[in-house]
Scaffold this active site. Structure first.
Site, PDB file in Angstrom:
ATOM      1  N   TRP B 324       0.844  -1.203   0.000  1.00  9.15           N
ATOM      2  CA  TRP B 324       0.000   0.000   0.000  1.00  9.15           C
ATOM      3  C   TRP B 324       0.885   1.261   0.000  1.00  9.15           C
ATOM      4  CZ3 TRP B 324      -0.383   4.160   3.296  1.00  9.15           C
ATOM      5  CH2 TRP B 324      -1.505   4.987   3.134  1.00  9.15           C
ATOM      6  N   HIS B 325       2.030   1.162   0.693  1.00 12.31           N
ATOM      7  CA  HIS B 325       2.884   2.352   0.811  1.00 12.31           C
ATOM      8  C   HIS B 325       3.559   2.732  -0.494  1.00 12.31           C
ATOM      9  CE1 HIS B 325       2.433   1.613   5.133  1.00 12.31           C
ATOM     10  NE2 HIS B 325       2.649   2.910   5.244  1.00 12.31           N
ATOM     11  N   GLY B 326       3.763   1.775  -1.376  1.00 14.69           N
ATOM     12  CA  GLY B 326       4.394   2.128  -2.641  1.00 14.69           C
ATOM     13  C   GLY B 326       4.597   0.930  -3.530  1.00 14.69           C
TER      14      GLY B 326
END
Lengths: 363, 484
Positions: B324-326
């Site tokens: 989700w973060h990248g």
């Protein structure tokens, strides 16, 4: 809600007062070490001078006050110029200087087209410490078709008013000694450790063997074209500046560099045109320069003599205009733009050249 | 528009004034919020407003239909539609190039050279946040935990609510949406607390995170030639950079919402005072970890399944969280490390050992608590190296070099990197100051929740924070004279 708004506004007011006090604790010339040292020195010794020169490094390295004064015969000049002091900063410094200093009779003002605030310099102290309402007004007018520049100037103004990014610099200003030394009527001096840095930078960007002759350099200095709307804003601004200073009894001499002839729109100013680069080839000869834009000691002598001569003649003419004929003869000037044999005298050192080199190392 | 921008300093008071001038007119107030939220987002790139509008409209219509249908098949189809639209946007705008690159890398291993080109896609700001926020609504309506919204303006305003639109907290519909349905009254205590939280958030973001970034960027960029000590410094500074950046932004978001009479959920709760990884995750990015808990972990069976499935669930939640973060394997590895750190605790059932606040009721922690906090910080910091690096290989190089030693002095290396040693000392001081202030407010909503009652001290403290924020507001720039 009333209580909240009162408290918030009260706090904001307190903060603003603190910031204003902080900002007012430094003199107007605080933003750059070299500028600060020169202005401080000048303000402390202002009774010794009746003329100041303000502009960028071109004037800083070009105008040797003693030679200039020798030629005018009427001035006692302090060179307040400093590297990268472009139009807005020059004008700000001059504006504030004449409010604080008495006895300034003449100003040598280097005409420089206003520069944009480059991205890399945005938010730097140097770009904002000069942003008062007057400078902002001019910048907004001048850059009215460039939103990015409007934004940068407005932000710089707000930053300056709110001391954004200036608090520590102000504190440092009070605590630390300025490393710059002022010598010889403000003529260009190097701080030893900085000299190497600048030398290195010039070498790395231009190469050691700088060829100054040629079209490229001449073209580089071709700034003025036909009068545009933006130029008109600038020219009107120069006319206003002249008027403002004249009201204070100050005569301003606007110095136009080679290949930047004054536009006829500016004819009411005291324009000192330093010559056409094509007809004055010595301005473009490597032996007079340290790089593409700056004169060396020898070039500076030539420049100072010529500037002194031109200004001196204008002073005499002015005196005559006021029906106060000067007993002295006007300085002799070489009217022809061609290099003549007797121009050689301009290359003779007024000061002892060896002595000069001992005093400070030119490039 | 960024919270730490001059524009926002003008935007917020104007919005605050106009917003409260509309009080007692709920519809007008909500419409105003929607308008300024779209303006706020449009300042970055107005074209991407279309994504928010499509996302909002889809979920609003899906929610309406879900409220009416009794047919479970239709309900499921509607849920799938919402998931497809929202996750589809996320997939295209955030992960498309990653999947293409990974596919090309994978097939090139077996000797094939496919000519699939990636797209030059701009990642829309906040897409991961508002997508999850609007999804939570649809899922809750689908699960009959929430009544569908009947007011399109309220719903659109909920999705686009500017304080938390671009960086969270990821609000649940069940918490935020009802706040749009009822009249909001100005509450002095809430607004004052909001101002404090904004101030503290700005301090963390502008004074600490942005200054740490100067060193972190230079150290990570030149890590291949730097010694262990300086790399350790880079990793530690990044740990504080990411905390102060993210939690600072959340603080400003929550504080702004408080000024408008909204209550947003707490997103960070002094995570570096955590005594183990489980506690860390209860204190770090709370809105995201609880989102994954509620909408991924529990639906997968959570901890009420067999051990093998429990392990799978833990890996799933951490890997998805990392992703989700990248769109990079570094984030997946980061998630993997945390799952590996968390797993033993869960298997030994010690993951809920530290539910309270550290050193509760005491001024100072015990030596054992200090040791546990430090240990947790160290492992979290090691994992951050993966989070910050551009590639997995770079992370390993960084960590390996961190164990190297060279005789080059600290000052020497800093000057080689053209970094200011004096500023570093100041940054260390600011971090220490932040830790002390947050220590006294641990377990509270934010760092300035409890303040001494002495008004002179309090205002002096606020003034000092303001001066520091103003000092670093635009970062430190030196004038470059380079226009011969």
């Amino acid at each position: 809600m009333k209580q909240f708004i009162i408290r918030t506004l009260g706090f904001a007011l307190l903060l603003c007062v603190l910031l204003v006090l902080l900002r007012s604790s430094v003199p107007f010339h605080w933003g750059e070490g070299g500028v600060d040292a020169k202005f401080k020195y000048f303000l402390e010794h202002q009774e010794d001078y009746n003329t100041v020169a303000i502009g960028s490094s071109r004037l800083n390295r070009g105008l040797i006050p003693r030679i200039f004064d020798n030629k005018t015969g009427k001035t006692s000049t302090f060179n307040l110029s400093w590297a990268a002091v472009y139009h807005l900063e020059s004008e700000y410094l001059l504006d504030r200087l004449v409010q604080e200093a008495d006895g300034i009779e003449n100003v040598i003002f280097l005409v420089q087209y206003p520069r944009k605030i480059a991205k890399r310099n945005f938010h730097s102290i140097r770009s904002k410490y000069l942003m008062d309402r007057s400078r902002l007004g001019f910048a907004l007018d001048f850059f009215k078709k460039e939103p990015k520049q409007i934004y940068r100037h407005v932000v710089s103004y707000i930053e300056n008013k709110l001391c954004i990014g200036e608090v520590f610099q102000i504190a440092k200003y009070h605590w630390k000694t300025n490393p710059y030394e002022v010598k010889r009527d403000g003529f260009y001096t190097w701080v030893p450790d900085r000299k190497e840095v600048v030398l290195e930078r010039i070498k790395s960007t231009m190469g050691e063997d700088v060829v100054l002759k040629g079209k490229k350099f001449k073209t580089r200095n071709m700034v003025y074209g036909p009068i545009s709307e933006q130029n008109k804003v600038y020219y009107d601004h120069l006319l206003d500046l002249n008027k403002k200073l004249a009201e204070k009894g100050i005569e301003t001499y606007f110095v136009h560099l080679p290949n930047q002839p004054p536009h006829e729109y500016l004819s009411e100013l005291n324009n000192v045109y330093m010559g056409d680069g094509v007809k004055f080839p010595e301005y473009f000869l490597g032996e007079f320069h340290i790089d593409q834009a700056h004169l060396n000691e020898k070039g500076a002598r030539l420049f100072s003599r010529r500037l002194g001569t031109l200004v001196g003649r204008m002073m005499v003419a002015k005196a005559k205009e006021r029906e106060q004929p000067n007993k002295e003869e006007a300085p002799e000037i070489i009217d022809s733009l061609q290099l003549r044999d007797d121009d050689a005298q301009y290359l003779e050192p007024v000061l002892d050249f060896e002595e000069l080199e001992k005093e400070e190392q030119p490039f | 528009m960024l919270f730490n921008s001059l524009e926002y300093l003008f935007f917020l008071p104007v919005v605050f004034t106009l917003y409260w001038l509309l009080r007692k007119q709920l519809k007008a107030q909500n419409f105003f919020i929607l308008a300024v939220s779209y303006f706020f987002y449009g300042c970055w790139d107005w074209r991407f407003l279309s994504l928010i509008i499509i996302s909002s409209l889809t979920d609003f219509l899906v929610g309406m239909r879900l409220g009416k249908t009794e047919n479970s098949g239709e309900a499921k189809a509607l849920l799938m539609l919402s998931l497809a639209v929202n996750l589809g946007f996320l997939l295209v705008f955030k992960y498309f190039n990653f999947f293409i690159d990974s596919f090309v890398d994978l097939v090139s291993v077996i000797g094939m050279k496919p000519s699939i080109s990636t797209l030059s896609i701009v990642l829309p700001v906040g897409i991961s946040f508002y997508t999850f926020q609007t999804l939570s609504y649809t899922i809750d309506v689908y699960r009959k935990k929430l009544e569908p919204s009947k007011d399109i303006v309220n719903f659109f305003a909920y999705v686009a609510f500017f304080p938390q639109l671009v960086a969270g907290p990821i609000e649940r519909a069940s918490n935020l949406l009802p706040q749009f349905d009822r009249l909001r009254d100005f509450d002095f205590a809430q607004a004052r607390d909001g101002m404090r939280q904004i101030l503290w958030g700005l301090f963390k973001k502008v004074v600490i995170a942005d200054n740490c970034a100067l060193y972190v960027d230079a150290i990570f960029a030149g890590h291949e030639s730097l010694n262990g000590l300086i790399l350790l410094l880079g990793a530690v500074l990044f740990a504080f950079q990411i905390y102060c950046d993210f939690s600072g932004y959340s603080d400003i978001a929550i504080g702004t919402a408080s000024l408008l009479g909204f209550k947003l959920m707490q997103n960070f709760s002094t995570p570096y005072f955590a005594r183990d990884i489980a506690e860390f995750w209860r204190r770090w990015h709370i809105s995201l970890s609880t989102w994954f808990r509620d909408y991924l972990y529990i639906p997968l069976g959570g901890s009420r399944v067999g051990q093998a499935l429990q392990i799978r669930n833990i890996f799933a939640i951490f890997l998805v969280s990392g992703f989700w973060h990248g769109a990079n394997f570094t984030f997946i590895i980061w998630g993997l490390i945390h799952s590996l750190l968390y797993l033993p605790q869960m298997l030994m059932k010690t993951n809920r050992k530290f539910l309270g606040v550290v050193a509760e009721g005491k001024m100072f922690p015990s030596a054992y608590e200090v040791f546990r906090m430090l240990l947790t910080f160290v492992v979290v910091t090691v994992a951050w190296v993966f989070f910050r690096s551009d590639s997995v290989g770079e992370s390993f190089t960084y960590l390996l070099r961190m164990c190297s030693f060279s005789e080059a002095g600290f000052g020497e290396v800093l000057s080689e990197l053209m970094l200011n040693a004096n500023l570093l000392k100041l940054v260390a001081l600011y971090i220490l100051f932040m830790l002390v202030v947050e220590w006294f407010n641990r377990g509270k909503k934010h760092g300035l929740y409890l303040m001494p009652s002495n008004i002179v001290f309090r205002f002096g403290f606020y003034l000092m924070l303001c001066l520091l924020i103003l000092e670093y507001f635009f970062g430190k720039t030196s004038f470059i004279y380079f226009q011969f």
